[in-house]
Design a protein around this motif. Structure first.
Motif, PDB file in Angstrom:
ATOM      1  N   ARG A  11       0.848  -1.183   0.000  1.00 57.49           N
ATOM      2  CA  ARG A  11       0.000   0.000   0.000  1.00 57.49           C
ATOM      3  C   ARG A  11       0.891   1.243   0.000  1.00 57.49           C
ATOM      4  NH1 ARG A  11      -5.356   0.998   1.214  1.00 57.49           N
ATOM      5  NH2 ARG A  11      -5.847  -1.194   1.110  1.00 57.49           N
ATOM      6  N   PRO A  12       0.564   2.262  -0.831  1.00 54.52           N
ATOM      7  CA  PRO A  12       1.397   3.469  -0.815  1.00 54.52           C
ATOM      8  C   PRO A  12       1.412   4.106   0.579  1.00 54.52           C
ATOM      9  CG  PRO A  12      -0.193   3.541  -2.623  1.00 54.52           C
ATOM     10  CD  PRO A  12      -0.538   2.348  -1.785  1.00 54.52           C
ATOM     11  N   SER A  13       2.534   4.666   0.922  1.00 53.43           N
ATOM     12  CA  SER A  13       2.630   5.322   2.224  1.00 53.43           C
ATOM     13  C   SER A  13       3.566   6.516   2.116  1.00 53.43           C
ATOM     14  CB  SER A  13       3.163   4.347   3.276  1.00 53.43           C
ATOM     15  OG  SER A  13       4.486   3.999   2.951  1.00 53.43           O
ATOM     16  N   GLU A  14       3.472   7.374   3.084  1.00 56.87           N
ATOM     17  CA  GLU A  14       4.383   8.523   3.132  1.00 56.87           C
ATOM     18  C   GLU A  14       4.910   8.664   4.541  1.00 56.87           C
ATOM     19  OE1 GLU A  14       3.681  12.413   0.873  1.00 56.87           O
ATOM     20  OE2 GLU A  14       1.730  11.440   0.805  1.00 56.87           O
ATOM     21  N   ASN A  15       6.165   9.090   4.643  1.00 55.32           N
ATOM     22  CA  ASN A  15       6.776   9.295   5.955  1.00 55.32           C
ATOM     23  C   ASN A  15       6.788  10.782   6.281  1.00 55.32           C
ATOM     24  OD1 ASN A  15       7.379   6.551   6.191  1.00 55.32           O
ATOM     25  ND2 ASN A  15       9.177   6.839   4.900  1.00 55.32           N
ATOM     26  N   PHE A  16       6.505  11.061   7.512  1.00 58.54           N
ATOM     27  CA  PHE A  16       6.481  12.457   7.954  1.00 58.54           C
ATOM     28  C   PHE A  16       7.368  12.614   9.187  1.00 58.54           C
ATOM     29  CE2 PHE A  16       2.525  11.723   5.783  1.00 58.54           C
ATOM     30  CZ  PHE A  16       2.361  12.871   5.026  1.00 58.54           C
TER      31      PHE A  16
END
Lengths: 144, 180
Positions: free
Chosen positions: A3-8
């Motif tokens: 699943r696409p994800s983004e890190n913050f």
């Protein structure tokens, strides 16, 4: 499929004055020595505090302490995380510095859990580059 | 070395938290439609409310919403609230000039979009009730992002800003019953 994800990263920079007591402690760490403080009753607190936690009275004279101490209690960290002081397994311990009547919490680089015990004698190990931060005191190591 | 001997009087640290956000199915669908230039929501069968971006459930009734509940809303809407921002230069700040951010209730939606930048109007004329329309980025500039609960980053990756549409102001009563 992943699943696409983004890190913050959520970060807050802050700056504070240390005052004469904590400032003296960190000055000591930068210079490679431990500093404690005497209470009105003559007990020695390390780390030093502005007030005696036993009775709220203002503390007095700063005192230099040796690098050696004794483990009072400990907890083994078998899987250190990113923000832990050491990357390998270590112990968090309360350490009573010789000459002090209170304990300081820090990491003990013991190598193995089997080495850890209440009563273990340890010695402060300082970072090579020191800038007046808590991390200047890298960890404690068992005295061979 | 003289400076090295000065007492330590200040500490400066960074407190930080790192986290990862995973895309959700409704978020992926919302994003794909935005890239095509369409804004979709979910209309709850129970409450009749239209959520933009879709959440997969109705906030008011707790009932699930699915692809069957998908509706398309307009890229025209009404400003329901706004803030004029004077950027302070803290670490990480990218803005240098004064700007306006507004909540915009799109025609057909029941929930307002946050962080919509309003342009082409003097600051003192921005008002609740102002009718605005989206200025879309060129299709090749639209970027996939992860859709968070209010969709601000997804929207701003496809819509550059919002400008007055020239339509007469909305009657405040017409926007009073919606959710912000």
């Amino acid at each position: 499929m992943d699943r696409p994800s983004e890190n913050f990263t959520l970060a807050l920079k802050y700056k504070r004055t240390l005052g004469p007591v904590v400032g003296a402690f960190l000055t000591g760490l930068r210079d490679g020595r431990l500093v404690g403080i005497k209470t009105a009753e003559g007990r020695v607190l390390c780390p030093p505090l502005e007030y005696d936690p036993a009775n709220g009275q203002r503390t007095g004279e700063l005192v230099d302490l040796p690098d050696n101490g004794t483990v009072e209690s400990w907890s083994w960290v078998s899987e250190p995380q990113r923000k832990h002081p050491l990357e390998r397994p270590f112990a968090f311990a309360t350490i009573r510095i010789d000459g002090a009547d209170s304990a300081l919490v820090h990491a003990v680089d013991a190598g193995s859990r089997d080495v850890m015990a209440a009563g273990l004698r340890v010695k402060a190990q300082y970072a090579e580059e020191r800038t007046g931060r808590m991390r200047d005191l890298e960890c404690f190591v068992p005295i061979a | 070395m003289a400076e090295q001997q000065a007492p330590v009087v200040m500490m400066e640290e960074i407190v930080s938290l790192e986290y990862t956000t995973l895309a959700t199915d409704v978020g992926i669908r919302f994003m794909d439609c935005l890239i095509e230039g369409r804004i979709i929501g979910h209309k709850s069968k129970q409450s009749g409310l239209v959520y933009v971006p879709p959440k997969g459930y109705c906030l008011m009734t707790g009932s699930p919403t699915t692809a069957d509940d998908e509706v398309e809303v307009s890229d025209h809407g009404v400003v329901t609230g706004f803030t004029i921002i004077e950027p302070i230069q803290y670490p990480g700040q990218e803005e240098t000039e004064r700007y306006v951010q507004a909540q915009v209730l799109l025609d057909g939606a029941s929930s307002a979009l946050g962080l919509c930048r309003i342009q082409d109007i003097p600051f003192e004329e921005v008002r609740a009730g102002l009718r605005v329309k989206a200025v879309w980025r060129p299709p090749e500039d639209r970027q996939q992002t992860i859709v968070d609960s209010w969709g601000g980053r997804a929207i701003s990756s496809c819509i550059q800003h919002w400008v007055p549409s020239g339509e007469p102001d909305a009657d405040p009563a017409s926007i009073a019953k919606n959710m912000y």
